[in-house]
Write a protein that holds these residues in place. Structure first.
Motif, PDB file in Angstrom:
ATOM      1  N   PRO A   7       0.827  -1.213   0.000  1.00  0.00           N
ATOM      2  CA  PRO A   7       0.000   0.000   0.000  1.00  0.00           C
ATOM      3  C   PRO A   7       0.859   1.260   0.000  1.00  0.00           C
ATOM      4  N   LEU A   8       0.403   2.250  -0.747  1.00  0.00           N
ATOM      5  CA  LEU A   8       1.082   3.548  -0.778  1.00  0.00           C
ATOM      6  C   LEU A   8       0.474   4.417   0.325  1.00  0.00           C
ATOM      7  N   HIS A   9       0.848   4.092   1.558  1.00  0.00           N
ATOM      8  CA  HIS A   9       0.213   4.707   2.726  1.00  0.00           C
ATOM      9  C   HIS A   9       0.330   6.224   2.713  1.00  0.00           C
ATOM     10  N   ASP A  10       1.561   6.727   2.769  1.00  0.00           N
ATOM     11  CA  ASP A  10       1.769   8.152   3.008  1.00  0.00           C
ATOM     12  C   ASP A  10       1.326   9.049   1.862  1.00  0.00           C
ATOM     13  N   PRO A  11       1.448   8.641   0.596  1.00  0.00           N
ATOM     14  CA  PRO A  11       0.903   9.504  -0.456  1.00  0.00           C
ATOM     15  C   PRO A  11      -0.582   9.802  -0.290  1.00  0.00           C
ATOM     16  N   CYS A  12      -1.305   8.947   0.423  1.00  0.00           N
ATOM     17  CA  CYS A  12      -2.734   9.205   0.625  1.00  0.00           C
ATOM     18  C   CYS A  12      -2.982  10.487   1.404  1.00  0.00           C
TER      19      CYS A  12
END
Length: 305
Positions: A237-242
């Motif tokens: 998952p691309l956690h921080d770009p969210c």
């Protein structure tokens, strides 16, 4: 397009780096500075990495200020197996073009917030909330001047990623998370319920690489490093770009108001969230996302010239 003044509080971190590169390429943001915290890796490395990311983006004038070297009251985690010993998956970045500012991040945050109009600066929090808790403890007047905090952290209906119900950022410093969630500040939480719906496939990586910008090429390599540690056709998952995506396009997310407390015990559920019954004000929690549209927006910003 008018820009919103933001400060990025971070522990880079592969997905932090992608998020920072996207923010630096986005006209919505006027990045006033980057404050660092120990989390994915130690404070010396997260601080160096923030400078390296800025150098790659040609934004060395943005100040970097080191913050908390560890949690408020417990030992931190080591996740080098995910992010690599350098925190950036072994992807090549230039060295920082300027040294970090002297002083502590919490003090710089307070000084900056007091110097700007109240409510005009947002805080984009990508790591443990230790620096923000220190700001609250040391200068609550300055903390009340934050426009809003958008923080990646927690799990509501999803299982955890560091414990059965706990997510890494909140579990890394539960006491700090409890202080921030209970402070009554304008806060939007971006939990695993959302971030697990935003993943890149290999076609996305190749699109980023082919675009040929410094940010897109580095992001392609960073995301490819996430494929090296996971099976199948999608990245971790691309956690921080969210966090950046929510700040840019909140219409892609569905939120609910929730009063939440943080487990500050010593079990594997430390850092997990539960409904609060102490009368604290609710925070906004993102629970749904249009994953495809979010990924498209991220790639558009990373390939922007």
């Amino acid at each position: 397009m008018s820009s919103r003044a933001v400060i990025i509080d971070t522990d880079p971190g592969i997905d932090d780096a992608v998020a920072i590169l996207a923010a630096l390429a986005s006209p919505e943001f006027d990045v006033l500075g980057i404050t660092t915290v120990a989390g994915n890796i130690g404070i010396a490395t997260t601080t160096r990495n923030a400078g390296r990311i800025l150098a790659l983006a040609g934004r060395g004038a943005v100040p970097v200020i080191a913050g908390a070297a560890g949690p408020l009251a417990r030992k931190g985690f080591d996740v080098a197996e995910i992010h690599g010993n350098d925190g950036l998956g072994g992807v090549g970045f230039p060295e920082p073009s300027a040294p970090p500012r002297s002083g502590h991040a919490a003090i710089w945050l307070a000084d900056t917030l007091m110097a700007q109009p109240a409510g005009s600066v947002d805080l984009l929090a990508l790591g443990p909330l230790t620096n923000i808790a220190a700001l609250l403890a040391g200068n609550p007047e300055a903390a009340r001047r934050i426009g809003r905090i958008i923080a990646m952290g927690g799990a509501i209906r999803e299982p955890g990623n560091i414990g059965p119900r706990s997510e890494f950022n909140l579990a890394a410093d539960p006491e700090a998370a409890e202080a921030v969630l209970g402070a009554g500040l304008p806060l939007t939480l971006i939990p695993l319920d959302v971030t697990r719906r935003v993943r890149a496939d290999r076609a996305t990586v190749e699109h980023l690489r082919a675009a040929g910008t410094a940010a897109s090429r580095a992001s392609a390599d960073l995301i490819a490093a996430y494929f090296q540690t996971t099976a199948g056709g999608e990245s971790r998952p691309l956690h921080d770009p969210c966090v950046m995506l929510f700040a840019m396009a909140p219409q892609l997310f569905g939120c609910e108001a929730m009063a939440l407390t943080v487990d500050c015990g010593q079990s594997r559920d430390a850092g997990s969230l539960a409904p609060a019954d102490d009368g604290r004000p609710p925070v906004s929690v993102a629970l749904t996302v249009e994953g495809g549209a979010a990924l498209s927006l991220l790639t558009e910003r990373l390939t922007r010239r």
